[in-house]
Design a protein around this motif. Structure first.
Motif, mmCIF file in Angstrom:
data_model
loop_
_atom_site.group_PDB
_atom_site.id
_atom_site.type_symbol
_atom_site.label_atom_id
_atom_site.label_comp_id
_atom_site.label_asym_id
_atom_site.label_seq_id
_atom_site.Cartn_x
_atom_site.Cartn_y
_atom_site.Cartn_z
ATOM 1 N N ASP A 289 0.835 -1.200 0.000
ATOM 2 C CA ASP A 289 0.000 0.000 0.000
ATOM 3 C C ASP A 289 0.873 1.255 0.000
ATOM 4 O O ASP A 289 1.704 1.436 0.899
ATOM 5 C CB ASP A 289 -0.904 -0.011 1.238
ATOM 6 C CG ASP A 289 -2.048 0.977 1.152
ATOM 7 O OD1 ASP A 289 -1.788 2.174 0.947
ATOM 8 O OD2 ASP A 289 -3.214 0.560 1.315
ATOM 9 N N TYR A 438 -16.726 0.181 -4.253
ATOM 10 C CA TYR A 438 -15.513 -0.213 -3.539
ATOM 11 C C TYR A 438 -14.283 0.397 -4.206
ATOM 12 O O TYR A 438 -13.431 1.006 -3.546
ATOM 13 C CB TYR A 438 -15.417 -1.737 -3.497
ATOM 14 C CG TYR A 438 -14.068 -2.275 -3.083
ATOM 15 C CD1 TYR A 438 -13.726 -2.394 -1.740
ATOM 16 C CD2 TYR A 438 -13.139 -2.675 -4.041
ATOM 17 C CE1 TYR A 438 -12.484 -2.899 -1.360
ATOM 18 C CE2 TYR A 438 -11.896 -3.182 -3.673
ATOM 19 C CZ TYR A 438 -11.566 -3.285 -2.321
ATOM 20 O OH TYR A 438 -10.329 -3.783 -1.958
ATOM 21 N N VAL A 442 -11.515 3.184 -2.644
ATOM 22 C CA VAL A 442 -10.061 3.043 -2.603
ATOM 23 C C VAL A 442 -9.403 4.219 -3.314
ATOM 24 O O VAL A 442 -8.452 4.832 -2.809
ATOM 25 C CB VAL A 442 -9.637 1.709 -3.251
ATOM 26 C CG1 VAL A 442 -8.118 1.630 -3.348
ATOM 27 C CG2 VAL A 442 -10.193 0.530 -2.453
ATOM 28 N N VAL A 464 -6.261 -6.578 -2.647
ATOM 29 C CA VAL A 464 -6.935 -5.296 -2.902
ATOM 30 C C VAL A 464 -7.958 -5.456 -4.016
ATOM 31 O O VAL A 464 -9.076 -4.935 -3.919
ATOM 32 C CB VAL A 464 -5.921 -4.196 -3.275
ATOM 33 C CG1 VAL A 464 -6.633 -2.877 -3.532
ATOM 34 C CG2 VAL A 464 -4.877 -4.033 -2.179
ATOM 35 N N GLN A 472 -13.449 -7.518 3.021
ATOM 36 C CA GLN A 472 -12.538 -6.704 2.219
ATOM 37 C C GLN A 472 -12.986 -5.252 2.174
ATOM 38 O O GLN A 472 -12.157 -4.327 2.285
ATOM 39 C CB GLN A 472 -12.449 -7.269 0.801
ATOM 40 C CG GLN A 472 -11.403 -6.575 -0.062
ATOM 41 C CD GLN A 472 -11.405 -7.080 -1.478
ATOM 42 O OE1 GLN A 472 -12.462 -7.294 -2.069
ATOM 43 N NE2 GLN A 472 -10.210 -7.292 -2.031
ATOM 44 N N GLN A 476 -10.623 -2.142 3.705
ATOM 45 C CA GLN A 476 -10.194 -0.946 2.988
ATOM 46 C C GLN A 476 -10.812 0.319 3.590
ATOM 47 O O GLN A 476 -10.174 1.382 3.597
ATOM 48 C CB GLN A 476 -10.548 -1.062 1.506
ATOM 49 C CG GLN A 476 -9.558 -1.878 0.701
ATOM 50 C CD GLN A 476 -8.188 -1.229 0.608
ATOM 51 O OE1 GLN A 476 -8.063 -0.011 0.600
ATOM 52 N NE2 GLN A 476 -7.138 -2.063 0.526
#
Length: 568
Positions: A289, A438, A442, A464, A472, A476
């Protein structure tokens, strides 16, 4: 978003209007002979004061307050044992905000200021919602009536359900009030509206987004109510970009308007005592990340464990530093009672009495509740002094040592949060396009920290790339909520995600789920206080730590968690 501009002057102008007890009569207490008469209070200045105080509360809880340790963004290596020894705070501050918001509402109504009235409703509802988030039942319907003709000095505690649903109703009513009068609203000066610069359409989106947040807050406890509300809000205008999110930059003039735990407005140790938590550092490392380099500083001297033959000074050497790298002899581990840190085994190793060595070569954090009373000794610190340094554990990024800066903000509601809420709602069948939302969440988080160019590569990383699970999405969202720990905590409390647990030296085997009421409530408003305690559900952990009044403990469940499997 707007900066906390002109805060000091505005706060001084309304200082006489901030009341210190929810039981006081605001017409009789805290009279300032140099202040402004209540009847002359300017709604704009009053609302600025509430915005400032709300933002600072969210910002303080978000970065270095114990909540940030609860959700394992940070740990502290001095003057805090990270063992969940915390009762919570904010009660008086929230009621001070509420009194000012009530006065702003009344003055706006008297003056026919519809825009100001709607903003006052939103701010009032948000502060009530925060109160019930953290405490459970709270004075609500009678809380601000000390100055009414039928003044109530000892307000009852309303049910958490009624406070949540009343706040949601106020968000929706304020949004509708603005929408119905768009084009005919009075001006709200950009310098006074520090959230949205006087943009009424952004206030509509903010109110609807807050309503969505709180409908989802009730999604496990009251799914039928939440489902209808979520679907209604998804059809309404919502925060739609990073530019529209509510994130207020710190002014950096005084400790009260600066980045929390900076080392410039207090002592240098305010900054150095805050360390990354290994729960976050290892998760970011696992996902490759890019936010790691924005949030943390590289460890000054990394550690490697090597075979005896690879020790620079020979196989008999236990430990040495050569060319900025610390070498430890593998043959010494057992005899020295040492173990190499691993996210999967460290807890059991510590319970077995072993001392951890962290061989992460870039970012070394502190494990949660790892060391009891001496977290500053972690990773074989050669100078283990409370308040001292530790060359073998990372600091936070140097920007967090500043008073203000482009990335230093009190983040009240991010676009990333909005996207993850929509993704979660879609998984429940209450909305659509879980994957698209989603991915937007991110991307929005990366953009917030100036990393938008990293999105295309990052979204394809293992762990990811979208897999269609709530775990998940919430992972995140937890990462994206860094520096917004209160929302991360309330998400964890609602879903149990991510799967966080206290360390081996914590006070209890589970993370607390509420704040304890201020002690004086038991004497100043005793009958109503004790009545409220009856609505808290005792759990197997309620008596883990002695000294609390009845079941007014951090481990007693408020209404929103009763009959719900999460978080424990």
């Amino acid at each position: 978003m707007k900066t906390l501009n002109r805060i000091m002057n505005l706060t001084l102008m309304v200082g006489a209007l901030v009341i210190t007890s929810c039981d006081d009569d605001i017409t009789e207490r805290n009279i300032n002979p140099n202040g402004v008469n209540l009847e002359e209070g300017n709604p704009s200045f009053l609302l600025t004061d509430v915005m400032v105080n709300t933002a600072m509360d969210v910002g303080q809880k978000g970065y270095s307050d114990p909540l940030a340790a609860y959700v394992q963004y940070i740990q502290k290596d001095s003057w805090a044992t990270n063992d969940y020894n915390w009762e919570g705070d904010g009660w008086e501050d929230y009621y001070n905000n509420l009194r000012t918001a009530k006065l702003a509402l009344e003055r706006s109504q008297e003056s026919g200021l519809i825009f100001h009235e709607a903003v006052a409703m939103i701010l009032r509802a948000h502060n009530f919602a925060l109160l019930t988030d953290f405490y459970g039942d709270v004075p609500y319907s009678e809380a601000l009536r000390g100055a009414d003709e039928d003044g109530i000095d000892l307000p009852k505690y309303d049910s958490q359900e009624s406070v949540y649903k009343g706040s949601i109703a106020d968000f929706e009513a304020a949004s509708q009030m603005l929408s119905n009068n768009m084009g005919n609203l009075e001006t709200f000066s950009a310098s006074q509206d520090i959230f949205f610069g006087g943009d009424a359409e952004k206030w509509v989106k903010y109110a609807n987004s807050l309503a969505l947040r709180y409908y989802m807050r009730l999604s496990e406890k009251d799914p039928s109510f939440a489902s209808a509300g979520v679907q209604s809000m998804l059809a309404s205008p919502l925060i739609d970009s990073v530019d529209e999110e509510c994130a207020v930059s710190y002014l950096g003039i005084s400790p009260s308007d600066s980045q929390p735990s900076n080392g410039l407005s207090g002592t240098p140790s305010n900054f150095t005592r805050v360390k990354p938590c290994t729960t976050l550092t290892y998760k970011l490392q696992e996902l490759d990340d890019p936010r790691m380099s924005i949030w943390f500083d590289a460890v000054e001297i990394a550690t490697t464990v090597v075979a005896p033959a690879d020790m620079p000074s020979g196989p008999s050497t236990f430990l040495e530093i050569v060319d900025g790298l610390r070498y430890i002899n593998t043959d010494s581990l057992a005899s020295k009672n040492l173990a190499i840190y691993s996210p999967d085994t460290w807890y059991a190793d510590r319970e077995a009495g072993l001392t951890m060595i962290d061989t992460n070569s870039v970012y070394v954090g502190l494990p949660v509740s790892n060391q009891g009373t001496e977290p500053y000794t972690y990773n074989l610190n050669p100078s283990p002094v409370q308040g001292g340094g530790n060359i073998h554990v990372s600091l936070m990024n140097p920007m967090f040592n500043e008073l203000s800066g482009p990335n230093l903000k009190a983040r009240l509601f991010s676009y990333a949060e909005l996207c993850f809420l929509k993704a979660e709602a879609a998984l429940k069948g209450w909305g659509t396009d879980a994957e698209g939302n989603y991915n937007k969440g991110v991307e929005a988080s990366l953009e917030t920290w100036g990393l938008e160019d990293e999105f295309a590569d990052y979204i394809d990383n293992e762990g990811v790339a979208y897999e269609g699970t709530l775990e998940q999405i919430m992972e995140q969202k937890w990462i994206a909520n860094f520096s917004s720990a209160s929302e991360a905590y309330l998400d964890w409390r609602r879903t149990g995600l991510p799967d966080l647990e206290p360390g081996p030296f914590a006070r209890s085997s589970v993370i607390p789920v509420r704040f304890v009421y201020p002690t004086e409530n038991s004497t100043l408003n005793g009958d109503n206080y004790y009545s409220a305690l009856n609505n808290l559900e005792e759990t197997e952990h309620t008596d883990d730590v002695p000294g609390y009044i009845q079941n007014d403990t951090p481990w007693s469940k408020p209404w929103v968690l009763q009959g719900v499997d999460q978080p424990w």
